[in-house]
Scaffold this motif. Sequence first.
Motif, PDB file in Angstrom:
ATOM      1  N   UNK A   1       0.797  -1.229   0.000  1.00  0.00           N
ATOM      2  CA  UNK A   1       0.000   0.000   0.000  1.00  0.00           C
ATOM      3  C   UNK A   1       0.828   1.276   0.000  1.00  0.00           C
ATOM      4  N   UNK A   2       1.841   1.395   0.866  1.00  0.00           N
ATOM      5  CA  UNK A   2       2.663   2.609   0.865  1.00  0.00           C
ATOM      6  C   UNK A   2       3.406   2.828  -0.460  1.00  0.00           C
ATOM      7  N   UNK A   3       3.769   1.759  -1.159  1.00  0.00           N
ATOM      8  CA  UNK A   3       4.415   1.893  -2.467  1.00  0.00           C
ATOM      9  C   UNK A   3       3.444   2.506  -3.473  1.00  0.00           C
ATOM     10  N   UNK A   4       2.184   2.043  -3.445  1.00  0.00           N
ATOM     11  CA  UNK A   4       1.170   2.567  -4.355  1.00  0.00           C
ATOM     12  C   UNK A   4       0.885   4.031  -4.059  1.00  0.00           C
ATOM     13  N   UNK A   5       0.768   4.374  -2.766  1.00  0.00           N
ATOM     14  CA  UNK A   5       0.506   5.766  -2.388  1.00  0.00           C
ATOM     15  C   UNK A   5       1.656   6.672  -2.806  1.00  0.00           C
ATOM     16  N   UNK A   6       2.894   6.218  -2.602  1.00  0.00           N
ATOM     17  CA  UNK A   6       4.063   7.012  -2.992  1.00  0.00           C
ATOM     18  C   UNK A   6       4.071   7.246  -4.498  1.00  0.00           C
ATOM     19  N   UNK A   7       3.725   6.225  -5.271  1.00  0.00           N
ATOM     20  CA  UNK A   7       3.690   6.376  -6.725  1.00  0.00           C
ATOM     21  C   UNK A   7       2.658   7.409  -7.139  1.00  0.00           C
ATOM     22  N   UNK A   8       1.483   7.376  -6.533  1.00  0.00           N
ATOM     23  CA  UNK A   8       0.423   8.320  -6.887  1.00  0.00           C
ATOM     24  C   UNK A   8       0.770   9.747  -6.482  1.00  0.00           C
ATOM     25  N   UNK A   9       1.577   9.893  -5.434  1.00  0.00           N
ATOM     26  CA  UNK A   9       1.973  11.236  -4.981  1.00  0.00           C
ATOM     27  C   UNK A   9       3.285  11.700  -5.617  1.00  0.00           C
TER      28      UNK A   9
ATOM     29  N   UNK B   1      -3.879  11.223 -11.486  1.00  0.00           N
ATOM     30  CA  UNK B   1      -4.053  10.134 -12.443  1.00  0.00           C
ATOM     31  C   UNK B   1      -3.537  10.480 -13.839  1.00  0.00           C
ATOM     32  N   UNK B   2      -2.922  11.633 -13.974  1.00  0.00           N
ATOM     33  CA  UNK B   2      -2.418  12.068 -15.279  1.00  0.00           C
ATOM     34  C   UNK B   2      -0.951  11.668 -15.461  1.00  0.00           C
ATOM     35  N   UNK B   3      -0.567  11.453 -16.695  1.00  0.00           N
ATOM     36  CA  UNK B   3       0.843  11.214 -17.004  1.00  0.00           C
ATOM     37  C   UNK B   3       1.359   9.903 -16.438  1.00  0.00           C
ATOM     38  N   UNK B   4       2.667   9.901 -16.187  1.00  0.00           N
ATOM     39  CA  UNK B   4       3.312   8.694 -15.684  1.00  0.00           C
ATOM     40  C   UNK B   4       3.916   8.950 -14.307  1.00  0.00           C
ATOM     41  N   UNK B   5       4.270   7.858 -13.651  1.00  0.00           N
ATOM     42  CA  UNK B   5       4.898   7.940 -12.338  1.00  0.00           C
ATOM     43  C   UNK B   5       5.778   6.714 -12.173  1.00  0.00           C
ATOM     44  N   UNK B   6       6.527   6.699 -11.085  1.00  0.00           N
ATOM     45  CA  UNK B   6       7.403   5.546 -10.828  1.00  0.00           C
ATOM     46  C   UNK B   6       6.804   4.668  -9.744  1.00  0.00           C
ATOM     47  N   UNK B   7       6.764   3.376 -10.047  1.00  0.00           N
ATOM     48  CA  UNK B   7       6.397   2.381  -9.039  1.00  0.00           C
ATOM     49  C   UNK B   7       7.650   1.560  -8.811  1.00  0.00           C
ATOM     50  N   UNK B   8       8.356   1.875  -7.722  1.00  0.00           N
ATOM     51  CA  UNK B   8       9.686   1.311  -7.544  1.00  0.00           C
ATOM     52  C   UNK B   8      10.595   1.901  -8.602  1.00  0.00           C
ATOM     53  N   UNK B   9      11.184   1.055  -9.420  1.00  0.00           N
ATOM     54  CA  UNK B   9      12.077   1.545 -10.485  1.00  0.00           C
ATOM     55  C   UNK B   9      11.377   1.591 -11.835  1.00  0.00           C
ATOM     56  N   UNK B  10      10.126   1.138 -11.902  1.00  0.00           N
ATOM     57  CA  UNK B  10       9.408   1.077 -13.179  1.00  0.00           C
ATOM     58  C   UNK B  10       8.598   2.349 -13.419  1.00  0.00           C
TER      59      UNK B  10
ATOM     60  N   UNK C   1       5.445   3.960 -15.176  1.00  0.00           N
ATOM     61  CA  UNK C   1       4.181   3.471 -15.701  1.00  0.00           C
ATOM     62  C   UNK C   1       3.103   4.537 -15.601  1.00  0.00           C
ATOM     63  N   UNK C   2       2.012   4.396 -16.353  1.00  0.00           N
ATOM     64  CA  UNK C   2       0.932   5.384 -16.271  1.00  0.00           C
ATOM     65  C   UNK C   2       0.361   5.462 -14.857  1.00  0.00           C
ATOM     66  N   UNK C   3       0.153   6.688 -14.372  1.00  0.00           N
ATOM     67  CA  UNK C   3      -0.400   6.861 -13.025  1.00  0.00           C
ATOM     68  C   UNK C   3      -1.788   6.237 -12.922  1.00  0.00           C
ATOM     69  N   UNK C   4      -2.549   6.312 -14.003  1.00  0.00           N
ATOM     70  CA  UNK C   4      -3.891   5.719 -13.989  1.00  0.00           C
ATOM     71  C   UNK C   4      -3.815   4.214 -13.757  1.00  0.00           C
TER      72      UNK C   4
END
Length: 196
Positions: free
Chosen positions: A49-57, A99-108, A110-113
């Motif tokens: 969960x904290x990884x997902x929240x960090x990616x969205x922020x 939810x716009x553009x891209x973000x990082x999930x760990x080192x990947x 990917x689209x924020x959406x």
Amino acid sequence: MTDLRSMLDRAAREFTRLLRAVEPGQLGNRTPCTEYDVRALLNHLLHWGPWLAAALRREPAPAAVGGERDADLTRGDWLGDLCTLVDDLVDACGRPGALAGTTKFGSAEMPARMIAEMVLTEWVVHGWDLARATGQSPVVDADVAEALFTSAQGLADQAREMKVFGPAVPCPADAPVLDRVLALTGRDPAWQRPGA
């Protein structure tokens, strides 16, 4: 998923309802997700969960101290921690531009959406796992199930390569949409807890 934020709000409320009904004696119950009993499933959600929240922020990923099986995050107030995490994810998804553009999930990258769709999938599919394991009946709105089926179809091959989905389970084309979502993710929609 045209109204993803509304779906996330509704799924969060239902997921929280299911969490609050879990009894201490049920933590060792098997779930339809063959890797997890209830405690391990809760631990999985608390870990990622904290990884997902960090990616969205668009914040740095949490400091890695091992994998999800390296620490038991359910030893303290797991219910309070997980409900707070659900609220945090709803807030993160609702921020302008989240939810716009891209973000990082760990080192990947990917689209924020897609990250928000992953959150929705976690709550609905693992919510179903949790409900089946603890004798509850989950409520999934029809539009949420339809949106998840479309999303899961697009992600299925990649998700299986990453061991996120299991092998697809045969399911009739005219089965309820939620059943088809579950089968696509590797679950038997007819699964019952042993001894239930």
